[in-house]
Write a protein that holds these residues in place. Sequence first.
Motif, PDB file in Angstrom:
ATOM      1  N   ASP A  87      23.032  -4.893  -6.500  1.00 37.85           N
ATOM      2  CA  ASP A  87      22.517  -6.123  -7.120  1.00 37.85           C
ATOM      3  C   ASP A  87      23.386  -7.329  -6.737  1.00 37.85           C
ATOM      4  O   ASP A  87      22.870  -8.418  -6.515  1.00 37.85           O
ATOM      5  N   TYR A 146      22.254  -9.201 -21.801  1.00 37.52           N
ATOM      6  CA  TYR A 146      23.148 -10.244 -21.277  1.00 37.52           C
ATOM      7  C   TYR A 146      23.795 -11.034 -22.414  1.00 37.52           C
ATOM      8  O   TYR A 146      24.992 -11.320 -22.373  1.00 37.52           O
ATOM      9  N   ALA A 187      28.287  -2.340 -18.856  1.00 39.32           N
ATOM     10  CA  ALA A 187      27.331  -1.565 -18.073  1.00 39.32           C
ATOM     11  C   ALA A 187      27.874  -0.211 -17.623  1.00 39.32           C
ATOM     12  O   ALA A 187      27.098   0.672 -17.271  1.00 39.32           O
ATOM     13  N   THR A 188      29.164  -0.058 -17.609  1.00 43.84           N
ATOM     14  CA  THR A 188      29.766   1.070 -16.905  1.00 43.84           C
ATOM     15  C   THR A 188      30.303   2.124 -17.863  1.00 43.84           C
ATOM     16  O   THR A 188      31.090   1.817 -18.749  1.00 43.84           O
ATOM     17  N   PRO A 203      19.300 -12.245 -16.927  1.00 41.22           N
ATOM     18  CA  PRO A 203      20.474 -13.107 -17.084  1.00 41.22           C
ATOM     19  C   PRO A 203      20.164 -14.536 -17.527  1.00 41.22           C
ATOM     20  O   PRO A 203      21.096 -15.302 -17.810  1.00 41.22           O
ATOM     21  N   GLU A 204      18.892 -14.904 -17.586  1.00 45.76           N
ATOM     22  CA  GLU A 204      18.563 -16.306 -17.879  1.00 45.76           C
ATOM     23  C   GLU A 204      17.397 -16.356 -18.852  1.00 45.76           C
ATOM     24  O   GLU A 204      16.291 -15.906 -18.522  1.00 45.76           O
ATOM     25  N   ARG A 214      19.722 -23.945 -15.631  1.00 46.73           N
ATOM     26  CA  ARG A 214      18.958 -22.725 -15.450  1.00 46.73           C
ATOM     27  C   ARG A 214      19.424 -21.945 -14.224  1.00 46.73           C
ATOM     28  O   ARG A 214      19.521 -22.499 -13.125  1.00 46.73           O
ATOM     29  N   LEU A 215      19.731 -20.665 -14.403  1.00 50.53           N
ATOM     30  CA  LEU A 215      20.182 -19.820 -13.298  1.00 50.53           C
ATOM     31  C   LEU A 215      18.997 -19.085 -12.691  1.00 50.53           C
ATOM     32  O   LEU A 215      18.335 -18.299 -13.364  1.00 50.53           O
ATOM     33  N   VAL A 233      18.595 -16.462  -9.927  1.00 49.29           N
ATOM     34  CA  VAL A 233      19.551 -15.613  -9.214  1.00 49.29           C
ATOM     35  C   VAL A 233      19.334 -15.660  -7.699  1.00 49.29           C
ATOM     36  O   VAL A 233      20.294 -15.812  -6.939  1.00 49.29           O
ATOM     37  N   GLU A 281      15.978 -19.087 -19.854  1.00 47.02           N
ATOM     38  CA  GLU A 281      15.048 -20.139 -19.399  1.00 47.02           C
ATOM     39  C   GLU A 281      14.337 -19.646 -18.145  1.00 47.02           C
ATOM     40  O   GLU A 281      14.573 -20.141 -17.041  1.00 47.02           O
ATOM     41  N   PHE A 339      24.045  -7.372  -2.101  1.00 47.70           N
ATOM     42  CA  PHE A 339      22.860  -7.561  -1.249  1.00 47.70           C
ATOM     43  C   PHE A 339      22.113  -8.824  -1.686  1.00 47.70           C
ATOM     44  O   PHE A 339      20.988  -8.778  -2.175  1.00 47.70           O
ATOM     45  N   ALA A 370      29.801  -4.800 -12.640  1.00 47.62           N
ATOM     46  CA  ALA A 370      28.493  -4.239 -12.332  1.00 47.62           C
ATOM     47  C   ALA A 370      27.352  -5.234 -12.498  1.00 47.62           C
ATOM     48  O   ALA A 370      26.271  -5.020 -11.952  1.00 47.62           O
ATOM     49  N   THR A 371      27.582  -6.288 -13.241  1.00 43.82           N
ATOM     50  CA  THR A 371      26.471  -7.116 -13.702  1.00 43.82           C
ATOM     51  C   THR A 371      26.405  -8.448 -12.964  1.00 43.82           C
ATOM     52  O   THR A 371      27.383  -9.191 -12.924  1.00 43.82           O
ATOM     53  N   VAL A 372      25.255  -8.745 -12.405  1.00 42.92           N
ATOM     54  CA  VAL A 372      25.018 -10.073 -11.811  1.00 42.92           C
ATOM     55  C   VAL A 372      24.990 -11.109 -12.931  1.00 42.92           C
ATOM     56  O   VAL A 372      24.221 -10.960 -13.892  1.00 42.92           O
ATOM     57  N   ASP A 373      25.761 -12.149 -12.801  1.00 45.50           N
ATOM     58  CA  ASP A 373      25.647 -13.266 -13.745  1.00 45.50           C
ATOM     59  C   ASP A 373      26.184 -14.526 -13.077  1.00 45.50           C
ATOM     60  O   ASP A 373      26.528 -14.524 -11.885  1.00 45.50           O
ATOM     61  N   GLY A 395      24.857  -1.950  -9.570  1.00 45.08           N
ATOM     62  CA  GLY A 395      25.373  -3.309  -9.636  1.00 45.08           C
ATOM     63  C   GLY A 395      26.068  -3.746  -8.357  1.00 45.08           C
ATOM     64  O   GLY A 395      26.156  -4.948  -8.065  1.00 45.08           O
ATOM     65  N   ALA A 447      21.501  -3.483 -13.087  1.00 45.16           N
ATOM     66  CA  ALA A 447      22.574  -2.542 -13.448  1.00 45.16           C
ATOM     67  C   ALA A 447      22.860  -2.542 -14.944  1.00 45.16           C
ATOM     68  O   ALA A 447      23.162  -1.490 -15.520  1.00 45.16           O
ATOM     69  N   ILE A 448      22.755  -3.702 -15.575  1.00 42.12           N
ATOM     70  CA  ILE A 448      23.113  -3.762 -17.005  1.00 42.12           C
ATOM     71  C   ILE A 448      22.193  -2.860 -17.829  1.00 42.12           C
ATOM     72  O   ILE A 448      22.622  -2.270 -18.821  1.00 42.12           O
ATOM     73  N   TRP A 461      14.725  -5.455  -9.708  1.00 38.95           N
ATOM     74  CA  TRP A 461      15.760  -5.756  -8.701  1.00 38.95           C
ATOM     75  C   TRP A 461      15.959  -4.531  -7.824  1.00 38.95           C
ATOM     76  O   TRP A 461      16.275  -3.451  -8.323  1.00 38.95           O
ATOM     77  N   TRP A 462      15.806  -4.707  -6.541  1.00 39.84           N
ATOM     78  CA  TRP A 462      15.905  -3.571  -5.619  1.00 39.84           C
ATOM     79  C   TRP A 462      15.039  -2.405  -6.112  1.00 39.84           C
ATOM     80  O   TRP A 462      15.449  -1.261  -6.102  1.00 39.84           O
TER      81      TRP A 462
END
Lengths: 258, 258
Positions: free
Chosen positions: A113, B40, B46-47, B10-11, A60-61, A63, B13, A116, A46-49, A110, B106-107, B100-101
């Motif tokens: 997320d 995170y 999350a589920t 998620p970040e 550094r991420l 997204v 930084e 899309f 479910a989680t974007v990472d 998720g 989702a988390i 997001w959206w």
Amino acid sequence: MNVLWVFAHPEKESLGGSLFDDGVRFLGETGHDCQVSDLYAMKWKATVDREDFTEEPDGRLMVAHASGRAYESGTLSADIRAEQEKLEWADTVVFQFPLWWYGMPAILKGWFDRVFVKGFGYLVPDPEVEGRFLRYGEGKLQGKRALVLITSGSSEESLGPRGINGELDQILFALLHGTLFYAGMEVLPPLVVYRADWCTPQQYDETMARLRDQLTRIDEMDPLPYRLESGGDYDHLDGALRPEVASGRSGLTVHYLD
Amino acid sequence: MNVLWVFAHPEKESLGGSLFDDGVRFLGETGHDCQVSDLYAMKWKATVDREDFTEEPDGRLMVAHASGRAYESGTLSADIRAEQEKLEWADTVVFQFPLWWYGMPAILKGWFDRVFVKGFGYLVPDPEVEGRFLRYGEGKLQGKRALVLITSGSSEESLGPRGINGELDQILFALLHGTLFYAGMEVLPPLVVYRADWCTPQQYDETMARLRDQLTRIDEMDPLPYRLESGGDYDHLDGALRPEVASGRSGLTVHYLD
């Protein structure tokens, strides 16, 4: 037609599970092709990472940037690419879920997320106008139809225009308008089973009849009449409705054509 | 005061990560106690699924019933119980996330799905009236304050009263009203950083000044003026506003006191 059925319920032995099974069976019996994404059965992440972008360097991420690069280079993680391929294949997508806290279960949020991504769901370049992006009625999913199918413990009145829980198409505006229509889809009015915990066999049969009817007539049904971003009603600089459109009004309903 | 800061980015930084670090540091420097839930970093699950209810027998899973039984018997999984204890300890809860959206990542949605279980977040019995349940201004979290802190790539105009993305407090109605106020919290107007990807150092300083000001004055600030369910404005049988209240109007704003 080609139908993708996205199902987000933790228990197949449920009202939702029965609607899913019977709906998918009906599509097969009536000559349609159907793929399913049973998110719980798939153990959908479910989680974007960072793991979604296998080629992304350490550090550094960001997204949006990372997802756009991975989409362009075909290096998104395999589960995301599979869902995008199903969406490209489909003419119609059914999104089915129980209403939890007046929205989608996290596993389905998720899915949006993660699937899309930039370049697919948002920041899709307009091939004809440099620097412009397709959204709100235009985009990769343009012309595809979305049907949202919801089971809820609430009564119809409490999710109605003056209901305490908020009017359903307004509390779901971020999904119906801000996600599905944003990505280009034609969004049908949601099909809702109210007071789902008290559904009788007769009510189940009535619900299935409505569902079969909507699936049969899906190409003839009127989608929610949201305004196209490119239709001239919005100011391109600040993204607000022009003063002469729905003049003097505000709130989510201004984004419906009169 | 005791502050729980729930952070879903998620970040670290990032603009959001800096606001989180500086906000938590400010609370410490000004004599407040702060606990954090950095979802995170915690690898928050999350589920909602069967694993949340370790004592639940095999067979059909009915989430509401299973969660209510596990809550009553103290057998919810340990990560959920820890979050409930933090909520019970807190006077104020900050919920911070990137939009997001047009909703929560989702988390964070999954944090509500899993932590706000039956008996804690919903179907909380009224000790004084048999068969009545506390919600919409009453409940386990009554009297606690919620501040939602959002970073968004969108402009203020596009999330304004006539903005194409929908007015922010309306697209977040399911969170602000349908979840936080539902569970009894007093919900402050969201604090939003617009066009977050283009935030300059000067804008960052201005944002932190606003955040420090709101954290300092949080007990004096006016919450969103949602109507109490028990205040007499709603019909108890069907959950809709009485005809004489906000007469002739509909849409989400009818749930604000005039």
